[in-house]
Design an enzyme around this catalytic site. Structure first.
Site, PDB file in Angstrom:
ATOM      1  N   ASP A  15      40.328 -45.792 -17.753  1.00 46.93           N
ATOM      2  CA  ASP A  15      40.102 -45.433 -19.156  1.00 46.93           C
ATOM      3  C   ASP A  15      40.337 -43.933 -19.400  1.00 46.93           C
ATOM      4  O   ASP A  15      40.639 -43.173 -18.463  1.00 46.93           O
ATOM      5  CB  ASP A  15      38.661 -45.845 -19.529  1.00 46.93           C
ATOM      6  N   ASP A  41      40.759 -49.928 -29.481  1.00 46.82           N
ATOM      7  CA  ASP A  41      40.158 -51.199 -29.038  1.00 46.82           C
ATOM      8  C   ASP A  41      40.351 -52.316 -30.070  1.00 46.82           C
ATOM      9  O   ASP A  41      40.210 -52.102 -31.274  1.00 46.82           O
ATOM     10  CB  ASP A  41      38.645 -51.024 -28.807  1.00 46.82           C
TER      11      ASP A  41
END
Ligand code: GLA
Length: 389
Positions: free
Chosen positions: A149, A204
């Protein structure tokens, strides 16, 4: 002459890009699996992961091609005195190695999550400065897939941060799929193929048909629109990743989930289920295990589908070339009412008088030979998905 010069230049640029592409021999087709985040967030544990792995087998998802069981954020709590990453001793009381052994014993593969910055998005220890140490640890545990990430990265450079972890994984001696998750911030489709096997292209995903979230996130239609124009960067071993599936998480109708899944297949996207596999309705099970739709996603040509029509009155046509001179065609009704959608052979690059066999991948039915065009009634927010040959 001019055209030939352009073709030669394009050819050598392509050759140069391929020469720099990561060649770890992995993800020759888009990775398929399950990830804990979309449904469970930080509420991860070895019991949850064991259950998901068991269900993957029992539900037939493994048979349908799903392989990786990925623990997302929050499995890690600290580093020990030597800097080794420490898994939550309560939630993962048997340790990650034992969990990976179990997952492997079912014929599945194990994935894990970390972050290129000082801390993960969930505030757990990040990988910065520990890349080689962490990669060695993952290899010892038997990890097969790493999602990496981009939270808390301050002024770090994307391509070089991911290159460091790529090198660390290569050095670990274990084949590990490398999933870049920097949300499309620095256009990872331009450099991701040299660093990883897949790269997130957007913020997201949200469990909704369309619309942005208050702070971050985007609905399925918004994410799909962001994939247009970057198709050419995907191919075997390196994929655009429009984020994990929300199929079965409750925010959309079954018709919308079917569209979501079909679109991901057209996009040659990684198919990472993100739902509770222990509590699937038959309809959700049938979506996630539709082998004909999965075959479109997994086609060995590895060509990402393109949108060939985008009508202001709310419908799209998508086309994906497949092996055997076939094409997958998706009619998507984005509007609020059922409507008839027509695809013309010219939009498929076919001669108007060509007779083509059409098979419906959701009805599992041959529709016979069509000439010039194909029309179907498509429900609001639904799709008709066919293969033509
Ligand atoms: C980011 C990622 C998500 C998930 C969370 C975990 O938001 O984009 O997919 O991994 O972090 O904290």
């Amino acid at each position: 002459m001019h055209k030939r010069w352009i073709a030669a230049l394009a050819g050598s640029l392509f050759a140069a890009a391929s020469a720099f592409a990561l060649d770890n021999g992995l993800a020759k087709t888009p990775p398929m699996g399950w990830n804990s985040w979309n449904r469970f967030g930080c509420n991860v544990s070895e019991d949850l992961v064991r259950k998901a792995a068991g269900q993957m087998v029992q539900s037939g998802m493994k048979d349908a091609g799903y392989q990786y069981i990925v623990i997302d954020d929050c499995w890690q709590v600290s580093r020990d005195g030597d800097g080794n990453i420490v898994a939550d001793p309560v939630r993962f009381h048997s340790g990650i190695k034992a969990l990976a052994d179990y997952v492997h014993s079912l014929g599945l593969k194990m994935g894990i999550y970390s972050d290129a910055g000082s801390a993960t998005c969930g505030g757990r220890p990040g990988g910065r400065g520990h890349e080689f140490q962490d990669a060695r640890q993952y290899a010892r545990w038997g990890i097969d897939y790493l999602k990496y990430d981009w939270c808390n990265t301050s002024t770090q450079d994307g391509p070089s941060s991911y290159a460091t972890m790529r090198d660390a994984l290569a050095d670990s001696g274990r084949p590990i799929v490398f999933s870049i998750c920097e949300w499309g911030t620095a256009k990872p489709w331009l450099w991701g193929a040299s660093d990883g096997n897949l790269w997130r292209t957007t913020t997201d995903i949200l469990d909704r048909w369309e619309g942005r979230g208050d702070k971050y996130g985007a609905g399925v239609m918004d994410i799909v629109d962001m994939q247009v124009g970057i198709e050419q960067y995907a191919g075997p071993g390196h994929w655009n990743d429009p984020d994990m599936l929300e199929v079965g998480n409750g925010g959309m109708t079954d018709i919308e989930y079917r569209s979501h899944f079909s679109l991901w297949a057209m996009l040659a996207a990684p198919l990472m289920a993100g739902n509770d596999l222990d509590h699937m309705t038959p309809a959700i099970h049938d979506i996630l295990t539709n082998k004909e739709v999965i075959a479109v996603d997994q086609d060995s040509l590895g060509i990402e589908g393109r949108r060939v029509h985008h009508a202001s009155d709310g419908w799209d046509i998508w086309v994906k070339p497949l092996t055997g001179d076939r094409k997958a065609v998706l009619l998507l009704n984005r509007g609020g009412r059922d409507q008839s959608i027509t695809v013309r052979w010219s939009e498929l690059g076919l001669a108007a008088d060509k007779s083509v066999m059409v098979r419906d991948l959701w009805e599992h039915r041959d529709l016979g030979a069509k000439t010039g065009e194909f029309s179907a009634m498509v429900p609001s927010h639904g799709v008709v998905m066919v293969v033509t040959q």
